[in-house]
Enzyme design. Structure first.
Site, PDB file in Angstrom:
ATOM      1  N   ASN A   9       0.875  -1.169   0.000  1.00  0.00           N
ATOM      2  CA  ASN A   9       0.000   0.000   0.000  1.00  0.00           C
ATOM      3  C   ASN A   9       0.915   1.221   0.000  1.00  0.00           C
ATOM      4  OD1 ASN A   9      -1.806   2.038   0.472  1.00  0.00           O
ATOM      5  ND2 ASN A   9      -2.393   1.361   2.539  1.00  0.00           N
ATOM      6  N   LYS A  11       0.200   4.217  -0.370  1.00  0.00           N
ATOM      7  CA  LYS A  11      -0.442   5.430   0.170  1.00  0.00           C
ATOM      8  C   LYS A  11      -0.137   6.619  -0.751  1.00  0.00           C
ATOM      9  CE  LYS A  11      -0.338   3.307   4.668  1.00  0.00           C
ATOM     10  NZ  LYS A  11      -0.291   3.430   6.120  1.00  0.00           N
ATOM     11  N   GLU A  96      -7.187   4.880   7.559  1.00  0.00           N
ATOM     12  CA  GLU A  96      -6.913   6.295   7.276  1.00  0.00           C
ATOM     13  C   GLU A  96      -8.111   6.935   6.574  1.00  0.00           C
ATOM     14  OE1 GLU A  96      -3.150   5.659   5.303  1.00  0.00           O
ATOM     15  OE2 GLU A  96      -2.284   5.114   7.243  1.00  0.00           O
ATOM     16  N   GLU A 166      -6.067  -4.930  10.282  1.00  0.00           N
ATOM     17  CA  GLU A 166      -5.040  -3.916  10.535  1.00  0.00           C
ATOM     18  C   GLU A 166      -5.351  -3.182  11.840  1.00  0.00           C
ATOM     19  OE1 GLU A 166      -2.826  -2.732   6.698  1.00  0.00           O
ATOM     20  OE2 GLU A 166      -4.469  -1.351   6.987  1.00  0.00           O
ATOM     21  N   GLY A 172       1.947   2.111  10.741  1.00  0.00           N
ATOM     22  CA  GLY A 172       2.918   3.193  10.623  1.00  0.00           C
ATOM     23  C   GLY A 172       3.608   3.559  11.930  1.00  0.00           C
ATOM     24  N   SER A 212       2.861  -2.344  10.359  1.00  0.00           N
ATOM     25  CA  SER A 212       4.299  -2.463  10.640  1.00  0.00           C
ATOM     26  C   SER A 212       4.851  -3.855  10.327  1.00  0.00           C
ATOM     27  CB  SER A 212       4.604  -2.066  12.090  1.00  0.00           C
ATOM     28  OG  SER A 212       4.227  -0.722  12.316  1.00  0.00           O
TER      29      SER A 212
END
Ligand code: PGA
Length: 253
Positions: A9, A11, A96, A166, A172, A212
């Site tokens: 991903n 992002k 997010e 997740e 992150g 992570s």
């Protein structure tokens, strides 16, 4: 047997030129991987990345989709538009977007249906915050998010799609869920999907861990029986790290 998937991903990282350079670096490293590989790149990078990976075992993924077929939705992109660009997978309901774009479980369900209708494979994200976990809500929340996302789908649809567990506190942050935490949560998701949509579908559906995931923790996570792969942010942005992840089977334990 469920085929493992490693999905990067990216992002909001990489311009079209930078994206093409990274895709070129990843291409040969991905050759002998024993898993399916997906690169979920920014929409503006489809045209620079797709020609590079088109004839390889790497698939193109998107990070979002709108639920409507077309219309007055400024800035949005439909599932048919993605499909025509070569996209095969689409991330739906990333935390997010749940947080920053206010995506609800109902919207995530509509997006999932639109993606399936266009022949795309949704990667639906679910996961708890640290507060949820500390309050003991993890299992209830991830079960609820999973059932809401899949409401109205057939058993065949459910069997083909992907859920990514997740935990928000691991995204992150460098803090990874333990192998057992990730395996247990994914087991909960599989069993609630089995109860609501059929055990065959739940047995075939792939469920990834995300948060992570890195070269130094991938082999422990991938040894867990419920974990079918990873949704990877930071470590998908360098070819060396991503290569280690897609070759998780080669890492000595
Ligand atoms: P991370 O991101 O690997 O950087 O934690 C995962 C994700 O957000 O999908």
């Amino acid at each position: 047997m469920r085929k493992p998937v490693m999905a990067g991903n990216w992002k909001m990282n990489k311009t079209p030129r930078e994206a093409a350079a990274l895709a070129k670096e990843i291409l040969p490293l991905a050759e002998n991987a024993s898993c399916e590989i997906v690169l979920c790149v920014p929409t503006v990078n489809f045209h620079s990345v797709y020609p590079i990976i088109q004839n390889s075992k790497i698939h193109l993924g998107a990070q979002n989709v709108h639920y409507a077929q077309s219309g007055a939705f400024t800035g949005e992109v439909s599932a048919a538009m993605l499909a025509e660009c070569g996209v095969r997978y689409v991330i739906i309901g990333h935390s997010e977007r749940r947080n920053m774009a206010g995506e609800t479980d109902a919207v995530i369900n509509l997006k999932t249906k639109a993606a399936i209708e266009a022949g795309l494979i949704p990667i639906i994200c679910v996961g708890e915050t640290l507060d949820d976990r500390q309050a003991g809500y993890t299992n209830t929340l991830i079960a609820y998010q999973s059932v809401m996302a899949l409401t109205g789908l057939t058993e065949t649809d459910v069997a083909r799609l992907i859920i990514a567990y997740e935990p928000v506190w691991a995204i992150g942050t460098g803090v990874v869920a333990s192998d057992e935490q990730a395996n247990d949560a994914i087991g909960i998701i599989r069993s609630v999907v089995g109860k609501n949509f059929g055990w065959d579908a739940a047995g075939q559906m792939r469920i990834l861990y995300g948060g992570s995931m890195k070269p130094d923790n991938v082999s422990g996570l991938m040894r867990q029986p419920e974990i079918d792969g990873g949704l990877i942010g930071g470590a998908s942005l360098t070819a060396a790290d991503f290569s280690a992840l897609v070759h998780f089977g080669d890492i000595p334990s």
